[in-house]
Design a protein around this motif. Structure first.
Motif, PDB file in Angstrom:
ATOM      1  N   PRO A 296      -4.667   1.545  11.256  1.00  0.00           N
ATOM      2  CA  PRO A 296      -4.535   0.898   9.949  1.00  0.00           C
ATOM      3  C   PRO A 296      -3.567   1.634   9.018  1.00  0.00           C
ATOM      4  O   PRO A 296      -3.827   1.779   7.821  1.00  0.00           O
ATOM      5  N   GLU A 297      -2.432   2.087   9.559  1.00  0.00           N
ATOM      6  CA  GLU A 297      -1.485   2.841   8.729  1.00  0.00           C
ATOM      7  C   GLU A 297      -1.077   2.046   7.494  1.00  0.00           C
ATOM      8  O   GLU A 297      -1.057   2.586   6.370  1.00  0.00           O
ATOM      9  N   ALA A 298      -0.712   0.783   7.665  1.00  0.00           N
ATOM     10  CA  ALA A 298      -0.256  -0.014   6.528  1.00  0.00           C
ATOM     11  C   ALA A 298      -1.357  -0.172   5.483  1.00  0.00           C
ATOM     12  O   ALA A 298      -1.099  -0.125   4.274  1.00  0.00           O
ATOM     13  N   GLU A 299      -2.597  -0.364   5.922  1.00  0.00           N
ATOM     14  CA  GLU A 299      -3.709  -0.496   4.980  1.00  0.00           C
ATOM     15  C   GLU A 299      -3.947   0.811   4.219  1.00  0.00           C
ATOM     16  O   GLU A 299      -4.217   0.809   3.014  1.00  0.00           O
ATOM     17  N   LEU A 300      -3.847   1.940   4.916  1.00  0.00           N
ATOM     18  CA  LEU A 300      -4.037   3.234   4.265  1.00  0.00           C
ATOM     19  C   LEU A 300      -2.943   3.493   3.230  1.00  0.00           C
ATOM     20  O   LEU A 300      -3.217   4.003   2.135  1.00  0.00           O
ATOM     21  N   VAL A 301      -1.700   3.136   3.566  1.00  0.00           N
ATOM     22  CA  VAL A 301      -0.618   3.290   2.604  1.00  0.00           C
ATOM     23  C   VAL A 301      -0.864   2.406   1.383  1.00  0.00           C
ATOM     24  O   VAL A 301      -0.700   2.836   0.235  1.00  0.00           O
ATOM     25  N   ALA A 302      -1.283   1.166   1.617  1.00  0.00           N
ATOM     26  CA  ALA A 302      -1.568   0.260   0.503  1.00  0.00           C
ATOM     27  C   ALA A 302      -2.703   0.803  -0.359  1.00  0.00           C
ATOM     28  O   ALA A 302      -2.634   0.768  -1.596  1.00  0.00           O
ATOM     29  N   MET A 303      -3.751   1.318   0.281  1.00  0.00           N
ATOM     30  CA  MET A 303      -4.876   1.871  -0.468  1.00  0.00           C
ATOM     31  C   MET A 303      -4.460   3.092  -1.282  1.00  0.00           C
ATOM     32  O   MET A 303      -4.937   3.305  -2.396  1.00  0.00           O
ATOM     33  N   ARG A 304      -3.591   3.878  -0.727  1.00  0.00           N
ATOM     34  CA  ARG A 304      -3.142   5.098  -1.399  1.00  0.00           C
ATOM     35  C   ARG A 304      -2.225   4.791  -2.577  1.00  0.00           C
ATOM     36  O   ARG A 304      -2.235   5.483  -3.599  1.00  0.00           O
ATOM     37  N   GLU A 305      -1.411   3.724  -2.462  1.00  0.00           N
ATOM     38  CA  GLU A 305      -0.318   3.530  -3.406  1.00  0.00           C
ATOM     39  C   GLU A 305      -0.423   2.321  -4.331  1.00  0.00           C
ATOM     40  O   GLU A 305      -0.017   2.410  -5.485  1.00  0.00           O
ATOM     41  N   ILE A 306      -0.927   1.174  -3.849  1.00  0.00           N
ATOM     42  CA  ILE A 306      -0.777  -0.039  -4.669  1.00  0.00           C
ATOM     43  C   ILE A 306      -2.057  -0.834  -4.896  1.00  0.00           C
ATOM     44  O   ILE A 306      -2.064  -1.728  -5.739  1.00  0.00           O
ATOM     45  N   LEU A 307      -3.117  -0.552  -4.159  1.00  0.00           N
ATOM     46  CA  LEU A 307      -4.331  -1.360  -4.303  1.00  0.00           C
ATOM     47  C   LEU A 307      -5.328  -0.686  -5.238  1.00  0.00           C
ATOM     48  O   LEU A 307      -5.608   0.507  -5.092  1.00  0.00           O
TER      49      LEU A 307
ATOM     50  N   GLY B 290       6.059   7.089   3.791  1.00  0.00           N
ATOM     51  CA  GLY B 290       6.870   6.888   4.979  1.00  0.00           C
ATOM     52  C   GLY B 290       7.161   5.441   5.332  1.00  0.00           C
ATOM     53  O   GLY B 290       7.942   5.182   6.252  1.00  0.00           O
ATOM     54  N   LEU B 291       6.566   4.495   4.628  1.00  0.00           N
ATOM     55  CA  LEU B 291       6.823   3.080   4.899  1.00  0.00           C
ATOM     56  C   LEU B 291       7.620   2.465   3.758  1.00  0.00           C
ATOM     57  O   LEU B 291       7.728   3.043   2.674  1.00  0.00           O
ATOM     58  N   LEU B 292       8.160   1.281   4.011  1.00  0.00           N
ATOM     59  CA  LEU B 292       8.916   0.563   2.987  1.00  0.00           C
ATOM     60  C   LEU B 292       8.082  -0.611   2.476  1.00  0.00           C
ATOM     61  O   LEU B 292       7.455  -1.330   3.258  1.00  0.00           O
ATOM     62  N   ILE B 293       8.094  -0.796   1.156  1.00  0.00           N
ATOM     63  CA  ILE B 293       7.342  -1.884   0.532  1.00  0.00           C
ATOM     64  C   ILE B 293       8.311  -2.738  -0.287  1.00  0.00           C
ATOM     65  O   ILE B 293       8.617  -2.420  -1.441  1.00  0.00           O
ATOM     66  N   PRO B 294       8.831  -3.833   0.285  1.00  0.00           N
ATOM     67  CA  PRO B 294       9.679  -4.751  -0.476  1.00  0.00           C
ATOM     68  C   PRO B 294       8.855  -5.468  -1.556  1.00  0.00           C
ATOM     69  O   PRO B 294       7.648  -5.690  -1.396  1.00  0.00           O
ATOM     70  N   VAL B 295       9.545  -5.846  -2.640  1.00  0.00           N
ATOM     71  CA  VAL B 295       8.871  -6.468  -3.786  1.00  0.00           C
ATOM     72  C   VAL B 295       9.626  -7.726  -4.201  1.00  0.00           C
ATOM     73  O   VAL B 295      10.860  -7.722  -4.287  1.00  0.00           O
ATOM     74  N   TRP B 296       8.875  -8.788  -4.482  1.00  0.00           N
ATOM     75  CA  TRP B 296       9.434 -10.040  -4.991  1.00  0.00           C
ATOM     76  C   TRP B 296       8.773 -10.395  -6.318  1.00  0.00           C
ATOM     77  O   TRP B 296       7.549 -10.265  -6.465  1.00  0.00           O
TER      78      TRP B 296
END
Length: 285
Positions: free
Chosen positions: A32-43, A228-234
């Motif tokens: 769940p790398e993407a979920e962990l990054v989201a939890m750490r940064e944006i959620l 370490g991941l990229l998060i595009p924004v619209w």
């Protein structure tokens, strides 16, 4: 020897601070790398179930975005262990930070909490501590902080509602893993991609050049790097809601996946588009 020098000589030497090497992609190789990054940064409010390895006791626990008072861990009255992914202290290796909270949190008694304000010592990381991950869930208010009985009390219900008012409204886009709608000054979609940053940047450059880098009249405004991941924004049309985006984003995700999978060299125009995206990137930690 002067009195001042004698006093200095009698003082115990300060413990030398250990330098924790910076890890650019701390959750790499975790499912769940993407979920962990989201939890750490944006959620603002989300949980991820996990089970500690047998070596560390095999206990089930719940990783959370935040905890009351920015605690590192809480043992609820019913014995459930909650461990925060977002913490006050950051060593440069988020995996180490969270694993340290888990190992210390395992010692908590029901009704107690853990606060870590100092940098951890080198030691096990999440990759060493967690045997398996379970369900990922998003919430609109932090009732998971309490037992169901506690959360049902009127005073606590009001406190939970007050906590919710301080958080950015955020929802997952159904059917598009990693895509999150949020409402701030405008409505936005932030899309956590698990692939390498270079592959995602190339894909965005291809789509921008082709005029296909948007959906549902949205406007691609850039991307930021996080763990370490990229998060595009619209940026979305004013008043857009999360459930309105399911179909257009599902279609867009298919095209995005294909662009990421492409191995064709970038054209000159695509390289220029890529350079423009990179120049506007922002790094979060």
């Amino acid at each position: 020897m002067s009195k001042k020098n004698r006093r200095n000589a009698d003082r115990p030497a300060k413990k030398k601070r250990v330098i924790i090497p910076f890890v650019e992609r701390p959750f790499e190789d975790l499912a769940p790398e993407a979920e962990l990054v989201a939890m750490r940064e944006i959620l603002p409010l989300a949980t991820l179930e996990a089970t500690v390895s047998a070596e560390h006791g095999g206990e089930a626990l719940t990783l959370t975005t935040i905890l009351p008072g920015m605690a590192s861990a809480i043992r609820r009255e019913d014995g459930v262990l909650l461990v925060a992914v977002q913490t006050v202290m950051s060593s440069g290796d988020a995996s180490l930070d969270i694993a340290t909270s888990i190992l210390k949190g395992l010692e908590l008694k029901p009704g107690s909490s853990l606060e870590i304000s100092e940098q951890p010592e080198p030691g096990p990381r999440l990759q060493d501590v967690i045997a398996s991950f379970g369900e990922f869930t998003m919430y609109q208010q932090p009732d998971f902080w309490m037992t169901p009985e506690e959360a049902a009390k009127p005073d606590n219900q009001q406190a939970l509602a007050d906590s919710r008012e301080q958080l950015v409204p955020t929802r997952a886009i159904a059917g598009v893993p990693g895509a999150y709608w949020c409402r701030m000054s405008h409505e936005f979609v932030r899309y956590v991609r698990p692939e390498s940053r270079d592959a995602v940047l190339d894909a965005l450059a291809r789509m921008r050049t082709a005029g296909t880098a948007s959906f549902d009249e949205s406007r691609f405004i850039g991307a930021f790097r996080a763990q370490g991941l990229l998060i595009p924004v619209w940026q979305l049309q004013a008043g857009s809601e999360a459930d309105e985006l399911e179909k257009p984003m599902a279609k867009f995700a298919e095209a995005f996946d294909a662009a990421i999978a492409s191995t064709e060299p970038l054209t000159a125009d695509e390289k220029r588009a890529r350079a423009g995206i990179v120049s506007r990137q922002v790094t979060l930690r």
